[in-house]
Scaffold this motif. Structure first.
Motif, PDB file in Angstrom:
ATOM      1  N   UNK A  83       8.004 -79.257  82.202  1.00 55.28           N
ATOM      2  CA  UNK A  83       8.300 -80.679  81.987  1.00 55.28           C
ATOM      3  C   UNK A  83       9.450 -80.845  80.994  1.00 55.28           C
ATOM      4  N   UNK A  85      10.908 -83.798  78.329  1.00 55.63           N
ATOM      5  CA  UNK A  85      10.500 -85.055  77.700  1.00 55.63           C
ATOM      6  C   UNK A  85      11.695 -85.757  77.076  1.00 55.63           C
ATOM      7  N   UNK A  86      11.389 -86.819  76.308  1.00 52.78           N
ATOM      8  CA  UNK A  86      12.475 -87.641  75.734  1.00 52.78           C
ATOM      9  C   UNK A  86      13.360 -86.852  74.789  1.00 52.78           C
ATOM     10  N   UNK A  87      12.775 -85.868  74.087  1.00 55.21           N
ATOM     11  CA  UNK A  87      13.572 -85.056  73.152  1.00 55.21           C
ATOM     12  C   UNK A  87      14.568 -84.187  73.933  1.00 55.21           C
ATOM     13  N   UNK A  88      14.107 -83.636  75.054  1.00 58.96           N
ATOM     14  CA  UNK A  88      15.007 -82.841  75.913  1.00 58.96           C
ATOM     15  C   UNK A  88      16.175 -83.702  76.399  1.00 58.96           C
ATOM     16  N   UNK A  90      17.367 -86.380  75.003  1.00 59.18           N
ATOM     17  CA  UNK A  90      18.243 -86.711  73.879  1.00 59.18           C
ATOM     18  C   UNK A  90      19.171 -85.531  73.553  1.00 59.18           C
TER      19      UNK A  90
ATOM     20  N   UNK B  35       8.259 -80.428  71.089  1.00 64.05           N
ATOM     21  CA  UNK B  35       8.442 -81.785  70.553  1.00 64.05           C
ATOM     22  C   UNK B  35       7.399 -82.081  69.480  1.00 64.05           C
ATOM     23  N   UNK B  44      12.127 -84.818  64.080  1.00 62.99           N
ATOM     24  CA  UNK B  44      12.378 -85.711  65.204  1.00 62.99           C
ATOM     25  C   UNK B  44      11.562 -86.987  65.048  1.00 62.99           C
TER      26      UNK B  44
END
Lengths: 150, 75
Positions: A83, A85-88, A90, B35, B44
């Motif tokens: 998967x 996610x939003x960090x990827x 960004x 994350x 973060x």
């Protein structure tokens, strides 16, 4: 190292290989000063084609290899959850920004080279070189962001 | 304007929730473990949606997970 980091590392390696191939073919032409159009067209086409093909193959191979490695590690087959996610997203965006800045500067340098008397072939060759360099700097920026945490 | 930063209690809340692993929290909130590691390390800042998903994963309110504090203030 996450799945994304491994994917970007493979992409970086393939871009470095393409850069080496391009420069080893371009430098002799630059040194001789004989800008043969047919040789340059062939080189540019090969670089574009190889870049696309290598990226697709590298991405598929990375998926396959990582799935096998995960299955061996966990000793059972599980549908891998690669998967993002939003960090990827960004980090990808920040990498794209670095690529964009590098490429913009490269285009500017190429235009100035043309203004100051270099041939149009030299200008286009530089634009291609900076295109590959932009991909490399984008990949490095993404890997750095992953390593730093963000 | 005074400088503030977003802090979180994710590590503490994981401990209080039967020592929930980072992997479990990542799965519950739909992100990668990396994350969660970045969030816990304060490297973060999540989107509002992810912040709500993390709060939901713990079954608490947003304020119990995240706080907006003055920079340099330690709890």
């Amino acid at each position: 190292m996450s799945y994304q980091e491994k994917n970007i590392t493979v992409s970086l390696l393939s871009h470095i290989l393409i850069a080496i191939y391009y420069l080893t073919n371009l430098l002799p032409i630059m040194q001789s000063g004989e800008w043969v159009a047919s040789r340059l067209y062939a080189l540019w086409l090969i670089v574009i084609g190889v870049n696309i093909i290598v990226n697709i193959i590298a991405s598929i191979l990375t998926n396959i290899v990582l799935t096998i490695v995960e299955a061996v590690k966990s000793r059972k087959y599980e549908d891998p959850r690669f998967i993002t996610d939003e960090r990827d997203s960004l980090i990808e965006l920040k990498g794209s920004r670095v690529s964009y800045i590098t490429y913009s500067l490269g285009v500017l340098v190429s235009i100035f080279a043309f203004i100051f008397g270099q041939s149009p072939f030299m200008m286009i060759s530089l634009i291609f070189a900076f295109g590959i360099l932009a991909e490399i700097t984008g990949d490095i920026a993404q890997i750095t962001l992953y390593r730093r945490g963000m | 304007m005074e400088k503030r930063q977003i802090r979180n209690n994710i590590r503490k809340l994981r401990f209080l929730n039967n020592e929930m692993t980072q992997e479990q929290l990542a799965e519950k909130s739909g992100v990668t473990r990396q994350t969660i590691i970045a969030l816990e390390g304060g490297k973060y800042t999540p989107s509002l949606e992810l912040a709500f998903r993390i709060a939901l994963a713990f079954g608490v309110t947003l304020q119990e997970v995240f706080s907006y504090e003055l920079e340099g203030d330690e709890k």
